[in-house]
Design a protein around this motif. Structure first.
Motif, mmCIF file in Angstrom:
data_model
loop_
_atom_site.group_PDB
_atom_site.id
_atom_site.type_symbol
_atom_site.label_atom_id
_atom_site.label_comp_id
_atom_site.label_asym_id
_atom_site.label_seq_id
_atom_site.Cartn_x
_atom_site.Cartn_y
_atom_site.Cartn_z
ATOM 1 N N SER A 1 -15.600 0.239 -1.715
ATOM 2 C CA SER A 1 -14.384 0.928 -2.148
ATOM 3 C C SER A 1 -13.649 0.204 -3.262
ATOM 4 O O SER A 1 -12.703 0.748 -3.821
ATOM 5 N N ARG B 1 0.828 -1.212 0.000
ATOM 6 C CA ARG B 1 0.000 0.000 0.000
ATOM 7 C C ARG B 1 0.864 1.265 0.000
ATOM 8 O O ARG B 1 1.802 1.345 -0.766
ATOM 9 N N SER C 1 -8.839 3.350 6.931
ATOM 10 C CA SER C 1 -7.462 2.844 6.945
ATOM 11 C C SER C 1 -6.487 4.022 6.859
ATOM 12 O O SER C 1 -6.802 5.037 6.243
ATOM 13 N N LYS D 1 -4.039 3.887 2.932
ATOM 14 C CA LYS D 1 -4.593 4.009 1.575
ATOM 15 C C LYS D 1 -4.380 5.462 1.129
ATOM 16 O O LYS D 1 -3.254 5.886 0.973
ATOM 17 N N ASP E 1 -17.996 3.369 7.491
ATOM 18 C CA ASP E 1 -16.669 2.865 7.118
ATOM 19 C C ASP E 1 -16.332 3.467 5.759
ATOM 20 O O ASP E 1 -16.823 3.004 4.738
ATOM 21 N N ASN F 1 -5.532 -1.489 11.989
ATOM 22 C CA ASN F 1 -5.916 -1.288 10.585
ATOM 23 C C ASN F 1 -7.412 -1.002 10.494
ATOM 24 O O ASN F 1 -8.089 -0.931 11.521
ATOM 25 N N GLY F 2 -7.893 -0.834 9.296
ATOM 26 C CA GLY F 2 -9.301 -0.495 9.118
ATOM 27 C C GLY F 2 -10.214 -1.579 9.660
ATOM 28 O O GLY F 2 -11.249 -1.296 10.285
ATOM 29 N N ALA F 3 -9.839 -2.821 9.430
ATOM 30 C CA ALA F 3 -10.649 -3.938 9.917
ATOM 31 C C ALA F 3 -10.691 -3.941 11.449
ATOM 32 O O ALA F 3 -11.734 -4.223 12.051
ATOM 33 N N HIS G 1 -18.467 2.015 2.590
ATOM 34 C CA HIS G 1 -18.162 2.511 1.238
ATOM 35 C C HIS G 1 -17.725 1.336 0.371
ATOM 36 O O HIS G 1 -16.752 0.651 0.701
HETATM 37 C C1 LIG Z 1 -9.728 -1.259 2.913
HETATM 38 C C2 LIG Z 1 -11.062 -1.298 3.536
HETATM 39 C C3 LIG Z 1 -11.266 -1.950 4.755
HETATM 40 C C4 LIG Z 1 -10.185 -2.729 5.450
HETATM 41 O O1 LIG Z 1 -9.174 -1.900 5.920
HETATM 42 P P1 LIG Z 1 -7.740 -2.547 6.293
HETATM 43 O O2 LIG Z 1 -6.955 -1.350 6.686
HETATM 44 O O3 LIG Z 1 -7.264 -3.245 5.087
HETATM 45 O O4 LIG Z 1 -7.982 -3.465 7.429
HETATM 46 C C5 LIG Z 1 -12.529 -1.921 5.316
HETATM 47 N N1 LIG Z 1 -13.526 -1.275 4.703
HETATM 48 C C6 LIG Z 1 -13.371 -0.629 3.549
HETATM 49 C C7 LIG Z 1 -14.529 0.067 2.934
HETATM 50 C C8 LIG Z 1 -12.128 -0.613 2.917
HETATM 51 O O5 LIG Z 1 -11.974 0.027 1.759
#
Ligand SMILES: *Cc1c(COP(=O)(O)O)cnc(C)c1O
Length: 435
Positions: free
Chosen positions: A217, A85, A275, A278, A243, A140-142, A215
């Motif tokens: 994404s 990334r 995240s 990104k 999210d 992280n995002g998750a 979203h």
């Molecule tokens: C990338 C993404 C995630 C996961 O995020 P990580 O940082 O990879 O754990 C969750 N939700 C959306 C909408 C994303 O685009």
């Protein structure tokens, strides 16, 4: 002829060679000893002479103590998940080095007492998103989504989510399964292509922990579609978690359809998750932004400890926020007219080495952001037979094969890397078909 086994030097004698001693300080004694042992075995087999043993051992040593290699991203995908990334800015790299030793991450040097962990980073994040009353950072995002869900809906309560937003993030991981894995029940509303406010209103009830808007994404649904905007969902009686995925803190002019934290919060979301690696262009991390009381509740939840970021992440995130333009952001701003002269210079430097042509290209944001957005770019086109030797070059260059040609797209290549691209192609040209 002398028996090579008799002529083979002793291991400790070779290890005492100054260049190998230096290497042992840099890379660790184990790695250097293994290289020497391997080199001595070749000497014993009569493969190399005793004089060559140190040089052969040195040549076998890696450039650094990690097997991870620096790579030039010439794929034309700005945020490439397989390439880690977002590349960090020089300021963020320097911050990593500063924080790597003992650091005051949880100590107030004035009073000598415990200080709030990562307070400088959190203050910077809060300053950058004034609409967020509270801010928190996880792995992280998750992890951000898991923490919200575990804290608010962990005891079997419901998360209301549109069917069209049940996203698979990547590598087989899916958001609905993530929510269920921490104990939430999903209440799906709408259909794959359409959902209305009335669908949500009907589903929200006593058991609702929150409404989640995700979203989409990494894909687009076109045609007969509808989704409900944040400001309408905000009027429902349950808390609203959004999210946004990509981590844009404010709108980006080239990505008008990509949601950003400031706008989503202003439109009434209680919490935003995103995240850090990104479109924000920082280290891997997850951002939680929004209602102060809610964020504090998440921060103090037992599960938060399992998702805690380290000092390196905090340092790199702060430098990303406060420092110079992050590489991802810089790449998004590059125009074909900036890239063409660079492509021409690279092609000119390769004259007589390989056939290289400057061509127009369409780059992508990638990494779960701005699906469908094409960034006009410029590439150097080479024979596709060079793709593999370029990946094996001392500084690997990863391009993209398109219609039988290898494109080295410059949108995500920093100008300081152009020389490395030329070097790698020269190297690859000598090694075509030897992989
Ligand atoms: C990338 C993404 C995630 C996961 O995020 P990580 O940082 O990879 O754990 C969750 N939700 C959306 C909408 C994303 O685009």
């Amino acid at each position: 002829m002398q028996d090579p086994r008799r002529a083979t030097p002793r291991t400790d004698a070779v290890l005492a060679e100054p260049r190998l001693r230096d290497a042992a300080v840099r890379l660790g004694p184990r790695m250097v000893k293994q290289a020497v042992v391997d080199s001595l075995a070749r000497c014993r087999a009569g493969d190399i002479s005793a004089d060559e043993v140190p040089d052969v051992a040195l040549a076998a040593l890696p450039a650094s103590a990690t097997t991870l290699q620096r790579v030039v991203n010439a794929t034309g995908v700005v945020v490439h998940t397989n390439l880690g990334r977002a590349p960090l800015s020089a300021a963020a790299v320097e911050a990593l080095a500063t924080a790597a030793g003992a650091t005051d991450v949880e100590l107030d040097l004035g009073s000598g007492r415990r200080g709030k962990r990562g307070r400088g980073t959190l203050a910077q994040l809060a300053a950058d998103v004034p609409d967020a009353g509270g801010v928190h950072v996880v792995n992280n995002g998750a992890a951000a989504l898991a923490l919200v869900t575990c804290a608010l809906a962990g005891a079997g309560r419901e998360v209301v989510v549109a069917r069209g937003e049940m996203v698979e993030i990547g590598d087989g991981f899916r958001i609905p399964e993530l929510l269920e894995s921490v104990g939430a029940r999903l209440r799906e509303v709408g259909t794959t292509n359409r959902v209305r406010l009335a669908d949500y209103a009907e589903a929200v009830g006593e058991d609702t922990a929150f409404v989640l808007k995700v979203h989409p994404s990494n894909f687009q649904v076109t045609g007969f579609t509808s989704s409900v905007p944040v400001h309408e969902l905000a009027g429902l009686s349950a808390p609203l978690v959004v999210d946004i995925g990509s981590g844009l803190l404010a709108p980006h002019p080239r990505l008008p359809d990509e949601p950003d934290a400031a706008t989503v919060l202003r439109h009434g979301a209680d919490l935003v998750t995103a995240s850090g690696d990104k479109l924000l262009g920082g280290p891997q991390c997850g951002l939680l932004l929004g209602d102060e009381t809610l964020v504090e509740r998440l921060r103090r939840h037992p599960f938060a400890r399992a998702l805690r970021v380290d000092k390196l992440t905090l340092a790199a995130l702060e430098a990303t926020l406060s420092g110079p333009v992050a590489p991802v952001v810089g790449a998004l701003g590059r125009r074909p007219e900036d890239l063409r002269p660079r492509a021409e210079a690279i092609a000119a430097a390769l004259a007589g080495v390989v056939a290289a042509e400057v061509v127009d290209s369409l780059a992508a944001v990638g990494g779960g952001g701005a699906p469908g957005v094409e960034l006009p770019s410029v590439a150097v086109a080479l024979s596709d037979g060079l793709a593999e030797p370029l990946r094996r070059a001392p500084t690997p260059v990863v391009g993209r094969v398109e219609r039988g040609r290898l494109l080295l797209d410059l949108v995500a290549v920093d100008p300081t890397e152009d020389g490395a691209v030329v070097e790698a192609v020269r190297h690859a040209a000598k090694h075509v078909g030897q992989g």
